[in-house]
Design an enzyme around this catalytic site. Structure first.
Site, PDB file in Angstrom:
ATOM      1  N   ASP B  52       0.783  -1.175   0.057  1.00 24.04           N
ATOM      2  CA  ASP B  52       0.048  -0.001  -0.018  1.00 24.04           C
ATOM      3  C   ASP B  52       0.848   1.090   0.016  1.00 24.04           C
ATOM      4  OD1 ASP B  52      -2.326  -1.202  -0.103  1.00 24.04           O
ATOM      5  OD2 ASP B  52      -2.491  -1.248   2.319  1.00 24.04           O
ATOM      6  N   TYR B 110       6.227  -9.857   7.610  1.00 20.45           N
ATOM      7  CA  TYR B 110       6.074  -8.510   7.624  1.00 20.45           C
ATOM      8  C   TYR B 110       6.723  -7.790   9.172  1.00 20.45           C
ATOM      9  CZ  TYR B 110       3.271  -7.743   3.406  1.00 20.45           C
ATOM     10  OH  TYR B 110       2.851  -7.886   2.213  1.00 20.45           O
TER      11      TYR B 110
END
Lengths: 252, 252
Positions: B52, B110
């Site tokens: 994103d 992540y």
């Protein structure tokens, strides 16, 4: 009037140092703006040091006199909110009237960050020197230990300084690695103009074989600026800690 | 044609993600520009993931086909030199023709960085979430362990996603502190849209007492997006590692 000790941290990338005689925005101006916005009065502020353009600070101390009725806790919060993103207000405390951020300081620690990998780092642009050639931290630690002690550091001072006493005491000088980030840490009683950056430039010359490590004590003793290495770029340098009392480990 | 695997690292602050359907500069465009400048041909590139806007990557894998005669070593050096300051070329290697950066990937890690101190950090602006209230890493680690295993994560997926199979396997989910920096690390077979950011938002709600920790297994099982916490802001999130072979520790 109360005497307040304000400790800030700043990313120096966008500033012409803390307080220098140049055109361009300084950290001191931004701090004065913030204090004025909160207290309504533009205070004269004293910084613990003059950092060069592009140099950062994990800890930088300032004192100023004010008659604001705000508590230290609220003052810190308000300053942190008003200061720009690249300057933070870490703490505010009340100090005796004769406390002076610069003259009361007995020692400082600087660190110099080096991104030591073939590829540049997208996160350390302006925050560390990119040095692709592998640094030998064992060799550099041996060399770094030569700086420890009381020496005349006249050879590690940029011209343009008008200091006459060039004797300083270095308490600690070490090189450490954390993955691709190498940190040179230097604690001393005081530092001459560009002294840390010249020490770093000399250590890099030693890593490259341009200066033999065993010649370093002689280079220090020579007091000859031309024998030391070049002045390393400013943006890897951080004022890391300011001491108002000398820790026991250094006071023997 | 050779199939090259390019590993990059990027600071996503200035980008609208890796490759999204929006107006604004993307990381993919900058990488294509760099490849074109070196090879003379604008290659089609495949990324391992769509990050994103504002999200960063310590490791992001791309593959592309090219007939450049340059060695992988020279290609990496040239790309790193040509790419902007916020994107670095970490490695280039030759891979089999059927290797695909996205479809060959078997797991990803992540991390989410949180600056957990009263004052903001001048060095983590856009690089970590500033969260002044003290995080209880022991409590959060206990809660984080509930995400480990194979679950239907439909409740941890933003609407707008058109994925039908919402079952994913989380291999590891831990919270660690290094002074004022808290890092949440999550390794999994794959992730739904905003899944990591919703997991982080849920952990923060647990820290604030808004969600009781023992209700977390039920919230996961409910598959109800409204029961999970909010979507944490993008700029603390980093794609940290991309796996093309599952490590033994996760394959039992």
């Amino acid at each position: 009037m109360r005497n307040l000790l304000l400790t800030i941290s700043y990313n120096g990338s966008g500033y012409c140092g803390f307080q220098v005689q140049q055109n361009g925005v300084t950290v001191a101006e931004r701090v004065q703006d913030a204090i004025e916005r909160i207290t309504g009065i533009r205070s004269d502020i004293k910084g613990c040091s003059r950092t060069d353009s592009g140099v950062h600070a994990n800890m930088f101390c300032i004192n100023f006199h004010t008659d604001t009725p705000l508590s230290c806790h609220r003052m810190r919060r308000a300053l942190d909110a008003v200061l720009p993103e690249d300057i933070s207000a870490v703490s505010v405390e009340e100090v005796p009237d004769d406390f002076h951020a610069r003259y009361s300081c007995v020692a400082k620690r600087y660190i110099y960050k080096i991104w030591n990998a073939p590829a540049k780092s997208p996160f350390y642009h302006n925050l560390a020197l990119h040095y692709p050639r592998r640094l030998d931290t064992e060799l550099l630690n041996q060399a770094a230990s030569c700086f420890v002690g009381t020496h005349n550091f006249a050879g590690f001072c940029s011209t343009g300084s008008n200091v006459t006493d060039t004797v300083r005491t270095i308490y600690d000088c070490t090189v450490s690695r954390n993955e691709d980030l190498v940190t040179i840490s230097i604690t001393g009683s005081g530092f001459l103009y560009n002294m840390v950056r010249i020490i770093v430039g000399t250590l890099l010359d030693i890593n490259e074989g341009k200066i033999p490590p065993d010649s370093l004590p002689g280079i220090i003793d020579s007091c000859d600026r031309n024998k030391a290495g070049p002045t390393a770029r400013p943006y890897g340098l951080y004022l890391d800690k300011v001491y108002y009392q000398l820790p026991e480990e250094f006071s023997k």
